[in-house]
Design an enzyme around this catalytic site. Structure first.
Site, PDB file in Angstrom:
ATOM      1  CB  SER A   8      -0.913   0.000   1.232  1.00 26.54           C
ATOM      2  OG  SER A   8      -1.553   1.250   1.310  1.00 26.54           O
ATOM      3  CG  HIS A  58      -4.041  -1.364  -1.814  1.00 27.91           C
ATOM      4  ND1 HIS A  58      -5.158  -2.037  -2.271  1.00 27.91           N
ATOM      5  CD2 HIS A  58      -4.442  -0.635  -0.752  1.00 27.91           C
ATOM      6  CE1 HIS A  58      -6.197  -1.726  -1.497  1.00 27.91           C
ATOM      7  NE2 HIS A  58      -5.789  -0.868  -0.571  1.00 27.91           N
ATOM      8  CG  ASP A  69      -5.278   2.467   0.873  1.00 29.41           C
ATOM      9  OD1 ASP A  69      -6.240   1.711   0.667  1.00 29.41           O
ATOM     10  OD2 ASP A  69      -4.190   2.089   1.348  1.00 29.41           O
ATOM     11  CG  MET A  84      -8.394   7.172   2.561  1.00 32.56           C
ATOM     12  SD  MET A  84      -7.746   6.992   4.239  1.00 32.56           S
ATOM     13  CE  MET A  84      -6.796   5.468   4.054  1.00 32.56           C
ATOM     14  CG  HIS A 141      -9.461   0.425  -0.842  1.00 29.31           C
ATOM     15  ND1 HIS A 141      -8.929   0.137   0.407  1.00 29.31           N
ATOM     16  CD2 HIS A 141     -10.807   0.473  -0.667  1.00 29.31           C
ATOM     17  CE1 HIS A 141      -9.914   0.033   1.286  1.00 29.31           C
ATOM     18  NE2 HIS A 141     -11.048   0.230   0.662  1.00 29.31           N
ATOM     19  CG  MET A 171     -11.515   3.500   1.904  1.00 26.06           C
ATOM     20  SD  MET A 171      -9.970   3.283   2.800  1.00 26.06           S
ATOM     21  CE  MET A 171      -8.829   3.423   1.420  1.00 26.06           C
ATOM     22  CG  MET A 175     -12.263  -2.875   4.408  1.00 26.94           C
ATOM     23  SD  MET A 175     -10.709  -2.431   3.588  1.00 26.94           S
ATOM     24  CE  MET A 175      -9.772  -1.678   4.945  1.00 26.94           C
ATOM     25  N   GLY A 209      -9.330   3.808   6.986  1.00 26.98           N
ATOM     26  CA  GLY A 209      -9.027   5.208   7.290  1.00 26.98           C
ATOM     27  C   GLY A 209      -7.556   5.440   7.573  1.00 26.98           C
ATOM     28  N   GLY A 261      -3.432   3.527   8.008  1.00 23.44           N
ATOM     29  CA  GLY A 261      -2.512   2.404   8.009  1.00 23.44           C
ATOM     30  C   GLY A 261      -2.079   2.115   9.439  1.00 23.44           C
ATOM     31  N   GLY A 262      -1.422   0.992   9.619  1.00 25.59           N
ATOM     32  CA  GLY A 262      -0.807   0.696  10.913  1.00 25.59           C
ATOM     33  C   GLY A 262      -1.735   0.208  12.002  1.00 25.59           C
ATOM     34  CG  ASP A 277      -6.726  -2.916   2.750  1.00 22.76           C
ATOM     35  OD1 ASP A 277      -5.668  -2.733   3.365  1.00 22.76           O
ATOM     36  OD2 ASP A 277      -7.306  -2.027   2.087  1.00 22.76           O
ATOM     37  N   GLY A 278      -5.568  -4.671   5.745  1.00 20.72           N
ATOM     38  CA  GLY A 278      -5.493  -4.072   7.079  1.00 20.72           C
ATOM     39  C   GLY A 278      -4.798  -4.980   8.084  1.00 20.72           C
ATOM     40  N   GLY A 279      -3.685  -4.510   8.617  1.00 21.05           N
ATOM     41  CA  GLY A 279      -2.994  -5.268   9.660  1.00 21.05           C
ATOM     42  C   GLY A 279      -2.354  -6.559   9.176  1.00 21.05           C
ATOM     43  N   GLY A 300       0.712  -2.396   4.060  1.00 19.92           N
ATOM     44  CA  GLY A 300       1.325  -1.069   4.067  1.00 19.92           C
ATOM     45  C   GLY A 300       2.524  -1.041   4.986  1.00 19.92           C
TER      46      GLY A 300
HETATM   47  C1  DX5 Z   1      -6.712   1.255   5.464  1.00 20.10           C
HETATM   48  C2  DX5 Z   1      -6.253   1.066   4.048  1.00 20.10           C
HETATM   49  C3  DX5 Z   1      -5.160   0.081   3.932  1.00 20.10           C
HETATM   50  C4  DX5 Z   1      -3.869   0.479   4.616  1.00 20.10           C
HETATM   51  C5  DX5 Z   1      -3.276  -0.780   5.158  1.00 20.10           C
HETATM   52  O1  DX5 Z   1      -7.795   2.098   5.486  1.00 20.10           O
HETATM   53  O2  DX5 Z   1      -7.333   0.605   3.233  1.00 20.10           O
HETATM   54  O3  DX5 Z   1      -4.915  -0.268   2.573  1.00 20.10           O
HETATM   55  O4  DX5 Z   1      -2.936   1.089   3.777  1.00 20.10           O
HETATM   56  O5  DX5 Z   1      -2.192  -0.466   5.966  1.00 20.10           O
HETATM   57  P1  DX5 Z   1      -1.566  -1.530   6.968  1.00 20.10           P
HETATM   58  O6  DX5 Z   1      -1.062  -2.687   6.154  1.00 20.10           O
HETATM   59  O7  DX5 Z   1      -0.488  -0.760   7.643  1.00 20.10           O
HETATM   60  O8  DX5 Z   1      -2.662  -1.978   7.921  1.00 20.10           O
HETATM   61 ZN    ZN Z   2      -6.819  -0.170   1.178  1.00 21.66          ZN
END
Ligand code: DX5
Ligand code: ZN
Length: 221
Positions: free
Chosen positions: A8, A33, A35, A37, A66, A68, A137, A142, A144-145, A175-177, A197
Site C-alpha cells: 500500500s 495498492h 488508498d 480517502m 481502493h 474510501m 477489510m 481510514g 494504516g498501521g 486489507d489491514g494489519g 502497508g
Molecule cells: C486502510 C487502508 C489500507 C492500509 C493498510 O484504510 O485501506 O490499505 O494502507 O495499511 P496496513 O497494512 O499498515 O494496515
Molecule cells: Zn486499502
C-alpha cells in the site's frame, strides 16, 4: 494457490516514492495498492488522480485502487483513463452498486467491492456475476498501521465458500494489519491477495519484507 502481494502506497515515504516502489517490485510485489480517502467516508484525507498518474509512470504493476470516498462512481472514467487496473469501492458509499460495477468493467477495469468489518456478506448476494474482486477489510478503513481484527478470518472463509459455490473466479483480497504473523491465517481461509502497508514500507528492507510475507503464507496455522 495464488499469493499476490499488493503493497500500500499509503505507507510509503512520498519523498522516496520512486525507489520504494522499485524495491517492492524487486521483492516480487504483484500489484500496487492505492488508498483514495476523501475525509468524509473515512476521517482521513489522502490522494487521488495525481497519485495514480505519478504511479502509472513509475511502475508497470497493476494499480489496485481502493476508494474510501462518497460517490466513487464520479471517478470511474478518470481513473480508467489514468491506467488503473482495479477499481474497488464500498457499497455504503453509493446507491446504484450494480450499475457502477458494470460501468467499471465497461471501462476495462476489474470491479471490486470492499466490505468493512461490520458489513454483512449479503451485500454480495445479488451482484456475484458483476464482481471481479471482493476486498475484506480486516481493520476499519481510514488509517494504516492498525491491528488485524481476528473476526476477518472467518469472514474470508465464508466468502471463499460462496465464491467456490458460485463457480466464477473472483479475487479475494484482504486489507489491514497484514503482517508475517497474520497473513497465514488469512491465506488458509482462502484469501489470495494481500494488501500490506506498514509491513512492507514501514521496514528498512522493503524487498525482503515482500518476500517474507510470501514465505509466511506457507506457514501452517
Ligand atoms: C486502510 C487502508 C489500507 C492500509 C493498510 O484504510 O485501506 O490499505 O494502507 O495499511 P496496513 O497494512 O499498515 O494496515
Ligand atoms: Zn486499502
Amino acid at each position: 494457490m495464488t499469493v499476490r502481494i499488493a503493497p500500500s502506497v499509503l505507507s510509503t515515504d512520498l519523498g522516496r516514492l520512486r525507489e520504494q516502489i522499485a524495491e517492492a517490485e524487486a521483492g516480487g510485489a504483484e500489484w500496487m495498492h492505492v488508498d483514495v480517502m476523501d475525509g468524509h467516508f473515512v476521517p482521513n484525507l489522502t490522494f487521488g488522480a495525481p497519485m495514480i498518474r505519478a504511479l502509472r509512470r513509475l511502475t508497470d504493476l497493476p494499480l489496485d485502487v481502493h476508494l474510501m470516498v462518497q460517490h466513487p462512481e464520479r471517478y470511474i472514467a478518470e481513473y480508467a483513463d489514468l491506467g488503473a487496473s482495479v477499481f474497488t469501492f464500498h457499497p455504503e458509499a453509493t446507491v446504484h452498486v450494480q450499475r457502477h460495477l458494470a460501468a467499471i468493467r465497461e471501462r476495462g477495469m476489474k470491479a471490486g467491492l470492499a466490505l468493512n468489518p461490520s458489513t454483512p456478506l449479503n451485500v454480495l448476494d445479488e451482484v456475484m456475476d458483476d464482481l471481479d474482486l471482493v476486498l475484506v477489510m480486516s481493520v476499519n478503513p481510514g488509517y494504516g498501521g492498525q491491528s488485524y481484527i481476528p473476526a476477518a478470518t472467518g469472514k474470508i472463509a465464508r466468502i471463499s465458500e460462496r465464491i467456490d459455490a458460485h463457480g466464477t473466479s473472483i479475487v479475494l483480497e484482504v486489507d489491514g494489519g497484514i503482517t508475517v504473523q497474520t497473513i497465514a491465517a488469512a491465506h488458509a481461509a482462502g484469501a489470495d491477495t494481500f494488501v500490506a502497508g506498514t509491513a512492507v514500507f514501514g521496514t528498512p528492507h522493503i524487498a525482503d519484507a515482500v518476500r517474507a510475507l510470501k514465505r509466511a503464507c506457507l506457514t501452517q496455522v
